[in-house]
Design a protein around this motif. Sequence first.
Motif, PDB file in Angstrom:
ATOM      1  N   ARG A   1       0.855  -1.181  -0.283  1.00  0.00           N
ATOM      2  CA  ARG A   1      -0.054  -0.024  -0.016  1.00  0.00           C
ATOM      3  C   ARG A   1       0.700   1.216  -0.058  1.00  0.00           C
ATOM      4  O   ARG A   1       1.841   1.168   0.697  1.00  0.00           O
ATOM      5  CB  ARG A   1      -0.922  -0.016   1.323  1.00  0.00           C
ATOM      6  N   PHE A   2       0.534   2.171  -0.814  1.00  0.00           N
ATOM      7  CA  PHE A   2       1.252   3.293  -1.143  1.00  0.00           C
ATOM      8  C   PHE A   2       0.287   4.619  -0.859  1.00  0.00           C
ATOM      9  O   PHE A   2      -0.236   5.189  -1.833  1.00  0.00           O
ATOM     10  CB  PHE A   2       1.988   3.490  -2.196  1.00  0.00           C
ATOM     11  N   PRO A   3       0.436   5.349   0.216  1.00  0.00           N
ATOM     12  CA  PRO A   3      -0.230   6.423   0.411  1.00  0.00           C
ATOM     13  C   PRO A   3       0.377   7.693  -0.517  1.00  0.00           C
ATOM     14  O   PRO A   3       1.438   7.679  -0.808  1.00  0.00           O
ATOM     15  CB  PRO A   3       0.060   7.064   1.873  1.00  0.00           C
ATOM     16  N   LEU A   4      -0.639   8.587  -0.816  1.00  0.00           N
ATOM     17  CA  LEU A   4      -0.397   9.616  -1.946  1.00  0.00           C
ATOM     18  C   LEU A   4      -0.252  10.853  -1.336  1.00  0.00           C
ATOM     19  O   LEU A   4      -0.248  10.916  -0.010  1.00  0.00           O
ATOM     20  CB  LEU A   4      -1.401   9.602  -3.132  1.00  0.00           C
TER      21      LEU A   4
ATOM     22  N   SER B   1       7.550  -5.537 -16.429  1.00  0.00           N
ATOM     23  CA  SER B   1       7.633  -3.868 -15.725  1.00  0.00           C
ATOM     24  C   SER B   1       6.965  -3.885 -14.513  1.00  0.00           C
ATOM     25  O   SER B   1       6.737  -2.580 -14.193  1.00  0.00           O
ATOM     26  CB  SER B   1       7.335  -2.695 -16.515  1.00  0.00           C
ATOM     27  N   SER B   2       6.873  -4.874 -13.520  1.00  0.00           N
ATOM     28  CA  SER B   2       5.893  -4.931 -12.361  1.00  0.00           C
ATOM     29  C   SER B   2       6.640  -5.126 -11.141  1.00  0.00           C
ATOM     30  O   SER B   2       5.920  -5.189 -10.177  1.00  0.00           O
ATOM     31  CB  SER B   2       4.877  -5.949 -12.792  1.00  0.00           C
ATOM     32  N   ASP B   3       7.984  -5.433 -11.430  1.00  0.00           N
ATOM     33  CA  ASP B   3       8.835  -5.393 -10.012  1.00  0.00           C
ATOM     34  C   ASP B   3       8.673  -3.984  -9.123  1.00  0.00           C
ATOM     35  O   ASP B   3       8.967  -3.265  -9.689  1.00  0.00           O
ATOM     36  CB  ASP B   3      10.222  -5.743 -10.300  1.00  0.00           C
ATOM     37  N   LEU B   4       8.376  -4.231  -7.869  1.00  0.00           N
ATOM     38  CA  LEU B   4       8.260  -3.437  -6.719  1.00  0.00           C
ATOM     39  C   LEU B   4       9.813  -3.322  -5.844  1.00  0.00           C
ATOM     40  O   LEU B   4       9.940  -4.454  -5.574  1.00  0.00           O
ATOM     41  CB  LEU B   4       7.152  -3.668  -6.071  1.00  0.00           C
ATOM     42  N   LYS B   5      10.134  -2.285  -5.807  1.00  0.00           N
ATOM     43  CA  LYS B   5      11.503  -2.084  -5.181  1.00  0.00           C
ATOM     44  C   LYS B   5      11.455  -2.755  -3.588  1.00  0.00           C
ATOM     45  O   LYS B   5      12.358  -3.433  -3.269  1.00  0.00           O
ATOM     46  CB  LYS B   5      11.847  -0.642  -4.942  1.00  0.00           C
ATOM     47  N   CYS B   6      10.160  -2.745  -3.193  1.00  0.00           N
ATOM     48  CA  CYS B   6      10.341  -3.028  -1.607  1.00  0.00           C
ATOM     49  C   CYS B   6      10.113  -4.568  -1.428  1.00  0.00           C
ATOM     50  O   CYS B   6      10.821  -5.140  -0.645  1.00  0.00           O
ATOM     51  CB  CYS B   6       8.972  -2.751  -0.921  1.00  0.00           C
ATOM     52  N   LEU B   7       9.826  -5.273  -2.573  1.00  0.00           N
ATOM     53  CA  LEU B   7       9.785  -6.551  -2.713  1.00  0.00           C
ATOM     54  C   LEU B   7      11.380  -6.868  -3.142  1.00  0.00           C
ATOM     55  O   LEU B   7      11.964  -8.102  -2.523  1.00  0.00           O
ATOM     56  CB  LEU B   7       8.822  -7.290  -3.834  1.00  0.00           C
ATOM     57  N   GLN B   8      11.925  -6.427  -3.777  1.00  0.00           N
ATOM     58  CA  GLN B   8      13.426  -6.786  -4.172  1.00  0.00           C
ATOM     59  C   GLN B   8      14.352  -6.574  -3.037  1.00  0.00           C
ATOM     60  O   GLN B   8      15.116  -7.372  -2.799  1.00  0.00           O
ATOM     61  CB  GLN B   8      13.799  -5.906  -5.468  1.00  0.00           C
ATOM     62  N   ASN B   9      14.216  -5.630  -2.116  1.00  0.00           N
ATOM     63  CA  ASN B   9      14.800  -5.188  -1.157  1.00  0.00           C
ATOM     64  C   ASN B   9      14.302  -5.677  -0.067  1.00  0.00           C
ATOM     65  O   ASN B   9      14.995  -5.577   0.860  1.00  0.00           O
ATOM     66  CB  ASN B   9      14.942  -3.719  -0.890  1.00  0.00           C
ATOM     67  N   GLN B  10      13.264  -6.457   0.277  1.00  0.00           N
ATOM     68  CA  GLN B  10      12.825  -7.300   1.401  1.00  0.00           C
ATOM     69  C   GLN B  10      12.311  -6.210   2.374  1.00  0.00           C
ATOM     70  O   GLN B  10      12.360  -6.356   3.646  1.00  0.00           O
ATOM     71  CB  GLN B  10      13.313  -8.309   1.859  1.00  0.00           C
ATOM     72  N   THR B  11      11.981  -4.984   1.870  1.00  0.00           N
ATOM     73  CA  THR B  11      11.236  -3.796   3.001  1.00  0.00           C
ATOM     74  C   THR B  11       9.854  -3.771   3.115  1.00  0.00           C
ATOM     75  O   THR B  11       9.186  -4.420   2.252  1.00  0.00           O
ATOM     76  CB  THR B  11      12.022  -2.403   2.316  1.00  0.00           C
ATOM     77  N   ILE B  12       9.551  -2.986   4.054  1.00  0.00           N
ATOM     78  CA  ILE B  12       8.191  -3.210   4.222  1.00  0.00           C
ATOM     79  C   ILE B  12       7.296  -2.240   3.158  1.00  0.00           C
ATOM     80  O   ILE B  12       7.893  -1.005   3.250  1.00  0.00           O
ATOM     81  CB  ILE B  12       7.627  -2.796   5.647  1.00  0.00           C
ATOM     82  N   CYS B  13       6.211  -2.626   2.569  1.00  0.00           N
ATOM     83  CA  CYS B  13       5.488  -1.684   1.578  1.00  0.00           C
ATOM     84  C   CYS B  13       3.935  -1.955   1.703  1.00  0.00           C
ATOM     85  O   CYS B  13       3.474  -2.013   1.039  1.00  0.00           O
ATOM     86  CB  CYS B  13       6.085  -2.008   0.084  1.00  0.00           C
ATOM     87  N   GLU B  14       3.793  -1.912   3.287  1.00  0.00           N
ATOM     88  CA  GLU B  14       2.508  -2.216   3.707  1.00  0.00           C
ATOM     89  C   GLU B  14       2.056  -1.393   4.692  1.00  0.00           C
ATOM     90  O   GLU B  14       2.721  -0.916   5.666  1.00  0.00           O
ATOM     91  CB  GLU B  14       2.128  -3.709   4.099  1.00  0.00           C
ATOM     92  N   VAL B  15       0.914  -0.654   4.658  1.00  0.00           N
ATOM     93  CA  VAL B  15       0.477   0.131   5.606  1.00  0.00           C
ATOM     94  C   VAL B  15      -0.797  -0.649   6.454  1.00  0.00           C
ATOM     95  O   VAL B  15      -1.854  -0.800   5.722  1.00  0.00           O
ATOM     96  CB  VAL B  15      -0.077   1.623   4.875  1.00  0.00           C
ATOM     97  N   ASN B  16      -0.793  -0.420   7.718  1.00  0.00           N
ATOM     98  CA  ASN B  16      -1.904  -1.475   8.223  1.00  0.00           C
ATOM     99  C   ASN B  16      -2.909  -0.365   8.653  1.00  0.00           C
ATOM    100  O   ASN B  16      -2.914   0.857   8.860  1.00  0.00           O
ATOM    101  CB  ASN B  16      -1.371  -1.981   9.551  1.00  0.00           C
TER     102      ASN B  16
END
Length: 420
Positions: free
Chosen positions: A14-17, A405-420
């Motif tokens: 999830r990516f807040p704008l 072209s659908s790779d996300l950086k947060c998955l590649q770097n194993q960082t959190i890209c989720e908003v609870n």
Amino acid sequence: MSQTITKITTHDTRFPLGPGAGSDAVHIDAVYSYAVCQLHTEGKTKGIGLAFTVGAGNELVCQAIEFLAKELVGRDLDELMAEFGEVQRKMSNHTQYRWVGPHKGVVQLALAAITNACFDLWAKERGVPLWKLLLDLNTEDTIALLDFSYIEDALTKDEARAILNSHAIDRHKRESILTENYQGYDTSIGWFNYSDQKVRDNIKKSMDAGFTSMKLKVGSPDHERDLRRAFMVRECAGDNATVMLDCNQQWQMQESIEFMMKAKGMNPYWIEEPTHPDDILGHQTLARAISPIKIACGEHVPNRIIFKNYLQSNAMHFNQVDAVRVGGISEFLVISLMSRKFNIPVVPHVGDMGQIHQHLVLFNHIAMGHEALFLEHIPHLQQHFVNPCQIVDGRYITPQDIGASSDLKCLQNQTICEVN
């Protein structure tokens, strides 16, 4: 050597704008989000598949992905894609999960993510961008990717073959698009909650960046506000600019007719989603009532069957099918073929921010003969993609990186890209 799928994982991203960004008459607080399907193999190659949501419920799509994708584990990728149309048909008609569809909602979004991951993995395994993977397929291989169930009264396999074969003869004439690049249009100038001054400033920035087409969000309870802003955009952009209006399903039938009669003077190129997306006959009525203004829709149409009815009813002038809303790339392609038969242009909605669709519009134009009109551009998530789409002088630069072209950086770097 073909890869074997060894594991499936899902990710709720999830990516807040920024303030006002992404807002429309219905979705005033959108959080751009992807339910991600990740297909693992024996090696390092991973297929990434996206389904788009605006936040709440994203976790439900991830749960559905985990359930539906189980049967892919242990499958050889090339064998899977050789019969993918049948594979997709079976997944979409699961005897239990079909009840909470069929072919719509959470289950259909899950199918989109799974399908898109399969195509991304396939392109990576072949070492080519998605657009080249698709263009290198012969007609029979393309047909095998597609599920024609419930639409053969409108498009048979033989008719689809004929479309592909007839356009293969002169496709070299359209391959120039690969170097000329695909024109974009700017959606981000006129989000619903932007002030008038911000819209004016955005129009200038957009035109300075080479865009000649742009879109304004309408659908306010105050029609005078929308009309004033629509004429303001026309004045700022000039008579030669292409200006679209987007109501995001907010209006009732008569309201839509009345507004568009008043808006005719600013010469809108189309009105997008002028009423409820399930009201096919309502769109047919609107198309007749507001002519010559044209209707664009499809962002919230979930499957090929409903698109079939729109096309049969002459209820749309522009088809905005989205590969992260319908059952993924495979269903996008069969809808594009059906739309080609009915001579309706495909101008996709880009829930993927244009990442996957920049490949698909190239295939549509070169392999099917669809007119290369333009592709929506929304820049808000570019920093989150490993290979973000490149826009120069208002045009999508043909992607050269392998995959979709659908790779996300947060998955590649194993960082959190989720908003609870």
